[in-house]
Design a protein around this motif. Sequence first.
Motif, PDB file in Angstrom:
ATOM      1  N   MET A  74       0.856  -1.161   0.000  1.00 55.04           N
ATOM      2  CA  MET A  74       0.000   0.000   0.000  1.00 55.04           C
ATOM      3  C   MET A  74       0.907   1.230   0.000  1.00 55.04           C
ATOM      4  O   MET A  74       1.776   1.361   0.840  1.00 55.04           O
ATOM      5  CB  MET A  74      -0.872  -0.002   1.268  1.00 55.04           C
ATOM      6  N   ILE A  75       0.636   2.107  -0.930  1.00 52.13           N
ATOM      7  CA  ILE A  75       1.416   3.338  -1.032  1.00 52.13           C
ATOM      8  C   ILE A  75       0.510   4.508  -0.673  1.00 52.13           C
ATOM      9  O   ILE A  75      -0.572   4.671  -1.240  1.00 52.13           O
ATOM     10  CB  ILE A  75       1.975   3.512  -2.462  1.00 52.13           C
ATOM     11  N   LYS A  76       0.964   5.312   0.290  1.00 48.29           N
ATOM     12  CA  LYS A  76       0.185   6.484   0.689  1.00 48.29           C
ATOM     13  C   LYS A  76       0.286   7.543  -0.399  1.00 48.29           C
ATOM     14  O   LYS A  76       1.353   7.774  -0.961  1.00 48.29           O
ATOM     15  CB  LYS A  76       0.675   7.030   2.029  1.00 48.29           C
ATOM     16  N   LEU A  77      -0.845   8.181  -0.691  1.00 45.80           N
ATOM     17  CA  LEU A  77      -0.926   9.201  -1.728  1.00 45.80           C
ATOM     18  C   LEU A  77      -1.334  10.534  -1.124  1.00 45.80           C
ATOM     19  O   LEU A  77      -1.906  10.584  -0.038  1.00 45.80           O
ATOM     20  CB  LEU A  77      -1.988   8.827  -2.774  1.00 45.80           C
ATOM     21  N   HIS A  78      -1.090  11.567  -1.868  1.00 44.28           N
ATOM     22  CA  HIS A  78      -1.652  12.885  -1.565  1.00 44.28           C
ATOM     23  C   HIS A  78      -2.715  13.132  -2.621  1.00 44.28           C
ATOM     24  O   HIS A  78      -2.580  12.708  -3.770  1.00 44.28           O
ATOM     25  CB  HIS A  78      -0.560  13.965  -1.610  1.00 44.28           C
ATOM     26  N   TYR A  79      -3.785  13.831  -2.249  1.00 43.59           N
ATOM     27  CA  TYR A  79      -4.894  14.021  -3.180  1.00 43.59           C
ATOM     28  C   TYR A  79      -4.450  14.641  -4.499  1.00 43.59           C
ATOM     29  O   TYR A  79      -4.996  14.303  -5.556  1.00 43.59           O
ATOM     30  CB  TYR A  79      -6.007  14.857  -2.539  1.00 43.59           C
ATOM     31  N   ASP A  80      -3.443  15.501  -4.483  1.00 45.31           N
ATOM     32  CA  ASP A  80      -2.956  16.119  -5.722  1.00 45.31           C
ATOM     33  C   ASP A  80      -2.557  15.072  -6.764  1.00 45.31           C
ATOM     34  O   ASP A  80      -2.637  15.331  -7.959  1.00 45.31           O
ATOM     35  CB  ASP A  80      -1.755  17.024  -5.440  1.00 45.31           C
ATOM     36  N   GLU A  81      -2.131  13.891  -6.294  1.00 50.84           N
ATOM     37  CA  GLU A  81      -1.672  12.840  -7.202  1.00 50.84           C
ATOM     38  C   GLU A  81      -2.810  12.178  -7.979  1.00 50.84           C
ATOM     39  O   GLU A  81      -2.576  11.572  -9.024  1.00 50.84           O
ATOM     40  CB  GLU A  81      -0.890  11.776  -6.426  1.00 50.84           C
ATOM     41  N   ILE A  82      -4.021  12.266  -7.474  1.00 52.08           N
ATOM     42  CA  ILE A  82      -5.154  11.632  -8.162  1.00 52.08           C
ATOM     43  C   ILE A  82      -6.283  12.613  -8.477  1.00 52.08           C
ATOM     44  O   ILE A  82      -7.317  12.219  -9.002  1.00 52.08           O
ATOM     45  CB  ILE A  82      -5.700  10.430  -7.359  1.00 52.08           C
ATOM     46  N   ALA A  83      -6.081  13.879  -8.154  1.00 49.52           N
ATOM     47  CA  ALA A  83      -7.139  14.878  -8.343  1.00 49.52           C
ATOM     48  C   ALA A  83      -7.595  14.985  -9.793  1.00 49.52           C
ATOM     49  O   ALA A  83      -8.781  15.228 -10.046  1.00 49.52           O
ATOM     50  CB  ALA A  83      -6.677  16.244  -7.831  1.00 49.52           C
ATOM     51  N   ASN A  84      -6.693  14.791 -10.743  1.00 47.05           N
ATOM     52  CA  ASN A  84      -7.092  14.852 -12.158  1.00 47.05           C
ATOM     53  C   ASN A  84      -8.036  13.721 -12.521  1.00 47.05           C
ATOM     54  O   ASN A  84      -8.962  13.903 -13.311  1.00 47.05           O
ATOM     55  CB  ASN A  84      -5.865  14.816 -13.074  1.00 47.05           C
ATOM     56  N   ARG A  85      -7.798  12.527 -11.956  1.00 48.04           N
ATOM     57  CA  ARG A  85      -8.649  11.370 -12.239  1.00 48.04           C
ATOM     58  C   ARG A  85      -9.922  11.381 -11.400  1.00 48.04           C
ATOM     59  O   ARG A  85     -10.950  10.850 -11.817  1.00 48.04           O
ATOM     60  CB  ARG A  85      -7.886  10.070 -11.955  1.00 48.04           C
ATOM     61  N   LEU A  86      -9.830  11.930 -10.193  1.00 52.89           N
ATOM     62  CA  LEU A  86     -10.953  11.883  -9.260  1.00 52.89           C
ATOM     63  C   LEU A  86     -11.264  13.247  -8.666  1.00 52.89           C
ATOM     64  O   LEU A  86     -11.183  13.443  -7.456  1.00 52.89           O
ATOM     65  CB  LEU A  86     -10.637  10.894  -8.131  1.00 52.89           C
ATOM     66  N   PRO A  87     -11.671  14.191  -9.511  1.00 56.74           N
ATOM     67  CA  PRO A  87     -12.071  15.485  -8.951  1.00 56.74           C
ATOM     68  C   PRO A  87     -13.353  15.315  -8.131  1.00 56.74           C
ATOM     69  O   PRO A  87     -14.051  14.303  -8.245  1.00 56.74           O
ATOM     70  CB  PRO A  87     -12.305  16.355 -10.187  1.00 56.74           C
ATOM     71  N   VAL A  88     -13.659  16.294  -7.332  1.00 53.66           N
ATOM     72  CA  VAL A  88     -14.860  16.244  -6.501  1.00 53.66           C
ATOM     73  C   VAL A  88     -16.091  15.974  -7.353  1.00 53.66           C
ATOM     74  O   VAL A  88     -16.997  15.243  -6.936  1.00 53.66           O
ATOM     75  CB  VAL A  88     -15.013  17.551  -5.684  1.00 53.66           C
ATOM     76  N   GLU A  89     -16.137  16.512  -8.579  1.00 54.08           N
ATOM     77  CA  GLU A  89     -17.288  16.308  -9.469  1.00 54.08           C
ATOM     78  C   GLU A  89     -17.509  14.830  -9.775  1.00 54.08           C
ATOM     79  O   GLU A  89     -18.649  14.387  -9.921  1.00 54.08           O
ATOM     80  CB  GLU A  89     -17.110  17.086 -10.781  1.00 54.08           C
ATOM     81  N   VAL A  90     -16.439  14.055  -9.877  1.00 51.78           N
ATOM     82  CA  VAL A  90     -16.550  12.615 -10.116  1.00 51.78           C
ATOM     83  C   VAL A  90     -16.957  11.910  -8.824  1.00 51.78           C
ATOM     84  O   VAL A  90     -17.849  11.061  -8.806  1.00 51.78           O
ATOM     85  CB  VAL A  90     -15.226  12.039 -10.678  1.00 51.78           C
ATOM     86  N   CYS A  91     -16.299  12.276  -7.726  1.00 49.80           N
ATOM     87  CA  CYS A  91     -16.590  11.652  -6.430  1.00 49.80           C
ATOM     88  C   CYS A  91     -18.030  11.893  -5.990  1.00 49.80           C
ATOM     89  O   CYS A  91     -18.632  11.049  -5.320  1.00 49.80           O
ATOM     90  CB  CYS A  91     -15.617  12.158  -5.369  1.00 49.80           C
ATOM     91  N   ARG A  92     -18.590  13.011  -6.368  1.00 47.34           N
ATOM     92  CA  ARG A  92     -19.971  13.353  -6.017  1.00 47.34           C
ATOM     93  C   ARG A  92     -20.947  12.282  -6.514  1.00 47.34           C
ATOM     94  O   ARG A  92     -21.997  12.066  -5.908  1.00 47.34           O
ATOM     95  CB  ARG A  92     -20.329  14.706  -6.634  1.00 47.34           C
ATOM     96  N   ASP A  93     -20.598  11.599  -7.597  1.00 47.95           N
ATOM     97  CA  ASP A  93     -21.471  10.570  -8.153  1.00 47.95           C
ATOM     98  C   ASP A  93     -21.362   9.226  -7.434  1.00 47.95           C
ATOM     99  O   ASP A  93     -22.131   8.314  -7.705  1.00 47.95           O
ATOM    100  CB  ASP A  93     -21.174  10.374  -9.643  1.00 47.95           C
ATOM    101  N   PHE A  94     -20.399   9.083  -6.514  1.00 46.03           N
ATOM    102  CA  PHE A  94     -20.255   7.840  -5.763  1.00 46.03           C
ATOM    103  C   PHE A  94     -21.419   7.698  -4.784  1.00 46.03           C
ATOM    104  O   PHE A  94     -21.844   8.672  -4.162  1.00 46.03           O
ATOM    105  CB  PHE A  94     -18.945   7.819  -4.976  1.00 46.03           C
ATOM    106  N   ALA A  95     -21.913   6.493  -4.635  1.00 48.57           N
ATOM    107  CA  ALA A  95     -23.067   6.244  -3.763  1.00 48.57           C
ATOM    108  C   ALA A  95     -22.839   6.770  -2.347  1.00 48.57           C
ATOM    109  O   ALA A  95     -23.738   7.378  -1.761  1.00 48.57           O
ATOM    110  CB  ALA A  95     -23.378   4.757  -3.720  1.00 48.57           C
TER     111      ALA A  95
END
Length: 166
Positions: free
Chosen positions: A1-22
């Motif tokens: 398991m590698i710890k990430l910072h949100y900046d590393e995945i923000a392009n793939r998972l912006p809040v707009e995408v996460c908002r659609d998660f159940a």
Amino acid sequence: MIKLHYDEIANRLPVEVCRDFAIFGALSDQAISYLIEEGALFSLKVKEELFSVGERSDSFYIVLEGRIAFYKCSEGNWAFLSDYSPGEQIGFVGMITLQPRVGGAYMETDGSVLEISSELFHAFQIRYPEDFSVMMINLVREISRNLIQVGNMLVDLTADASHKTG
């Protein structure tokens, strides 16, 4: 398991995408951002273990990318119980019941998860009480669906057994 910072995945998972998660359904963007920024983000590879039986359940995980398989252990016997996809949680029941992990969770594909500790969950409740209420409804809804799925599995197993013995 590698710890990430949100900046590393923000392009793939912006809040707009996460908002659609159940799990984030109907939460404010501020609440979602708070959880993502304050929670612990991890990247995992296929077959990597997220948690194992007997570990402390002082957090739960939200699947952000990939799929996780959960195998339950009872009296030394193991059985596949469920798959978890992006937007679903795993481990909440153990955290709420204050019980050690009752099984193992393993990545079926490469992916990432957001860990929500019990401390963060409590802080979220204080900082965003309305969003917390909505998130609790989302969590209860998902757990209820899982209970129905497990009940169906039990019926299928019982029906198979009764056909073999009857």
